[in-house]
Design an enzyme around this catalytic site. Structure first.
Site, PDB file in Angstrom:
ATOM      1  N   ASP A 155       0.868  51.373  33.504  1.00  0.00           N
ATOM      2  CA  ASP A 155      -0.394  51.049  33.299  1.00  0.00           C
ATOM      3  C   ASP A 155      -1.275  52.345  33.570  1.00  0.00           C
ATOM      4  O   ASP A 155      -0.590  53.355  34.369  1.00  0.00           O
ATOM      5  CB  ASP A 155      -0.737  49.857  34.080  1.00  0.00           C
TER       6      ASP A 155
ATOM      7  N   ASP B 155       0.438  44.448  36.675  1.00  0.00           N
ATOM      8  CA  ASP B 155      -0.449  43.866  37.768  1.00  0.00           C
ATOM      9  C   ASP B 155      -1.111  42.453  37.463  1.00  0.00           C
ATOM     10  O   ASP B 155      -1.469  41.654  38.172  1.00  0.00           O
ATOM     11  CB  ASP B 155      -1.604  44.806  38.366  1.00  0.00           C
TER      12      ASP B 155
ATOM     13  N   ASP C 244       0.976  40.162  32.320  1.00  0.00           N
ATOM     14  CA  ASP C 244       2.093  41.039  32.191  1.00  0.00           C
ATOM     15  C   ASP C 244       3.205  40.563  32.631  1.00  0.00           C
ATOM     16  O   ASP C 244       4.256  41.228  32.362  1.00  0.00           O
ATOM     17  CB  ASP C 244       1.762  42.305  33.200  1.00  0.00           C
TER      18      ASP C 244
END
Length: 672
Positions: free
Chosen positions: A29, A335, A339
């Protein structure tokens, strides 16, 4: 695990440590991992022109300012606590929400007061698929405003008009669309996250009754553009060095973000993921484009992707599946709750300890406690250290096994006697197993581990370098010990001694030399592919302590425990000869490391000998089973039933090994 915890990595699944050392790609990310996750509004475009500074509303009419503040206060998942006594307000929420709310405070927003002036009718929470969130609020008795906030270019597509600085509604002409797009691109090039604000007035008659409002879908078309803000989230210090280290280690870092392609490109260039600003598809690709490809096309494109912008959690999952199908060992960071599927699908799921949700943490294998990409690199180093340490131990163990087995078998067949009795072999096995594992498996990680490519899924556990070192050491030990076995009485000048005493003295000398050879061989096993075997030894105090304990115990066994081990005391001259013979292991290993080895795995050369077998597992099984025969020889000679049982177990074990695919976690299986 405790040492990794000190490096801000909480291991939830043990085998993930080793797998992380084999990772070939990391899908990371952007926000909070590559960047600091400390967002602030640095640019604003409202009323058709740029606000400089971004909180300067003097050029805007009061109506426009009121509408902006109302949209900020009502259309948010964050909140502001305003303590009494003139203290600074406390802003909570996601990083983006906190940045926008803080900007609202600079505009003069009174959060609680603004929210009390209107009532919320319906909320559409931010959706990662649509990249927007909305709210419908009632102002007065009959006026309803639907506010939207989200990805700038997507909100712009839904707008048919815009508000100028005087509060007048203007038509969204192609020229004005181009002007908005140019401003979005300029902010994206400066690595800013672009968030647009829009609204749409509604009549109260268009709003469903309260009992039917739960299914009301907020209108998303014919919106009126209010303006756009650019939010800056700077890169974390040291992230460039970490990505450079990953590249040197053969690990490709891919950035998966919800930002538009221009912002994603700018951040990737700043972090070092991209080096050329002019790259195009498929190196940098939009999630929607990747999603629309067929399965086969996705697999072909996945290898080339460095940056994926405007991606949804499902796009990340598709990318992970495609990379795994291409043979990559994939690590993924995440997070959010969305996900979780990607974290579960990846070989190693890495959740964020600060911003991560409980669902993400439960689906992950390792939790990054400080949300920092540099910690991921430390996890890779630890994983490679675990794998390398087990390889060192296996090299050391097999060297001892091969030497002990050949010496005892050859001696038993030729003379009917063995130089190493059961008690001595038990002591050798204690050195080989318990003490050897403690000494070699506790080697701390170092940067040299990051200068080699990752271990592939199907690469053999015993590498060609290990075979070379193993065979050289084993050959040397077998040569000198067999020479001592058959010519020891002459070489040690014991022909004229009492035959019984001379035989015991010779066997004691062989035993002592064999043990000291293992002590010196343990140093060689520390650095299988480096010439300097003493590099970093001062940092591993446990290794030094175990070597010292082994030597002290060996001296005690020879000098004081002769009755228990069937040994006699050795003179200082014989001790020096034993040490000298063992010392030759060091220069011999140094010369051996200069011998080049082929890239093709050693065991592949013998594939024709075992057609239909899983070669790596089959041969490793043979090597791990055979050393136990050295302890069984005395029993096998007297109890045929045990011989039959051992042969049966051997056949069964080799059959199982040859019929089961080698898992990626081979070393974990061996440890078990």
């Amino acid at each position: 695990m405790r040492k990794m915890m000190r490096d801000k990595a909480l291991v939830r699944r043990l085998s993930a440590c080793e797998t992380m050392g084999s990772a070939t790609t990391i899908c990371s990310d952007k926000t909070g991992t590559l960047t600091l996750n400390q967002m602030t509004v640095v640019e604003a475009y409202f009323g058709g022109e740029k606000m400089d500074p971004p909180d300067n509303t003097q050029k805007l009419s009061a109506a426009v300012s009121t509408m902006i503040i109302e949209g900020i206060a009502q259309n948010t998942s964050g909140s502001i606590f305003e303590p009494e006594g003139g203290q600074a307000p406390e802003v909570t929420g996601s990083p983006t929400e906190k940045a926008i709310l803080s900007w609202g405070l600079q505009l003069g927003m009174k959060f609680s007061e603004t929210r009390s002036k209107s009532s919320i009718l319906q909320v559409f929470p931010f959706n990662s698929e649509k990249k927007r969130g909305g709210v419908a609020v009632q102002v007065g008795d009959s006026e309803v405003h639907v506010y939207w906030k989200g990805a700038a270019e997507l909100i712009l597509e839904s707008c048919t008009s815009w508000i100028d600085k005087d509060g007048s509604k203007q038509s969204m002409t192609p020229e004005k669309v181009g002007e908005f797009k140019k401003f979005i691109e300029d902010m994206a090039v400066a690595s800013l996250r672009c968030v647009a604000f829009a609204y749409r007035p509604c009549e109260m008659s268009d709003v469903p009754k309260e009992d039917q409002r739960a299914d009301w879908v907020l209108p998303e078309d014919n919106l009126i553009m209010l303006g756009i803000v650019g939010i800056k989230d700077p890169c974390r210090p040291g992230v460039q060095d970490s990505i450079r280290l990953c590249a040197a280690a053969g690990i490709k870092v891919r950035m998966v973000t919800g930002d538009n392609l221009q912002t994603a490109r700018a951040i990737a260039l700043e972090c070092g993921i991209l080096t050329d600003p002019n790259v195009s598809e498929p190196t940098i690709i939009e999630g929607k484009t990747f999603r629309e490809l067929s399965d086969l096309e996705r697999e072909e494109v996945a290898d080339k992707i460095s940056v994926m912008g405007r991606s949804s959690p499902n796009d990340k999952l598709l990318l992970v599946k495609a990379l795994r199908n291409r043979g990559h060992v994939v690590a993924v960071t995440g997070d959010g709750t969305n996900d979780a599927p990607a974290l579960h699908e990846a070989d190693i799921g890495l959740s964020m300890g600060i911003q991560g949700t409980e669902v993400a943490k439960e689906s992950s294998d390792i939790i990054i406690l400080d949300d920092n990409f540099a910690t991921l690199v430390r996890v890779v180093r630890w994983g490679r250290s675990v794998y390398a340490n087990i390889q060192k131990f296996i090299q050391f163990q097999l060297t001892v096994n091969v030497a002990a087995l050949i010496i005892n078998v050859v001696s038993a067949v030729s003379s009917g006697d063995v130089p190493l009795n059961a008690v001595q072999l038990l002591w050798v096995n204690l050195i080989m197993d318990t003490l050897g594992a403690l000494a070699l498996a506790t080697e701390p990680p170092n940067n040299h581990l990051m200068q080699r490519p990752p271990v592939g899924r199907r690469e053999p556990l015993i590498t060609n370098i290990m075979w070379r070192n193993l065979l050289i050491m084993a050959f040397y030990q077998v040569a000198i010990l067999l020479t001592l076995t058959f010519k020891g009485l002459t070489l040690l000048r014991l022909e004229h001694d009492n035959p019984a005493h001379a035989e015991i003295l010779k066997n004691t000398f062989i035993f002592n030399t064999f043990v000291l050879c293992q002590v010196f061989s343990e140093f060689n096993a520390r650095k299988p592919d480096e010439l300097n075997i003493f590099k970093g030894i001062a940092g591993n105090k446990l290794f030094i302590a175990i070597i010292a304990i082994t030597v002290v115990l060996q001296v005690l066994i020879i000098e004081f425990l002769g009755k228990f081990t069937t040994t006699v005391r050795l003179s200082w001259q014989l001790w020096l000869v034993s040490i000298g013979l063992a010392f030759v292991s060091w220069p011999l290993a140094l010369v051996g490391k200069l011998i080049p080895v082929p890239d093709r795995p050693f065991l592949d050369m013998f594939t024709c000998c075992c057609p239909g077998k899983k070669e790596g597992m089959f041969h490793i099984a043979c090597f791990l089973f055979l050393p136990r025969l050295d302890l069984m020889l005395p029993l096998l000679a007297h109890y045929p039933c045990i011989s039959f049982f051992v042969l049966f177990c051997e056949k069964l074990f080799l059959h199982i090994c040859s019929s089961v695919d080698r898992a990626p976690h081979m070393t974990s299986m061996l440890c078990s």
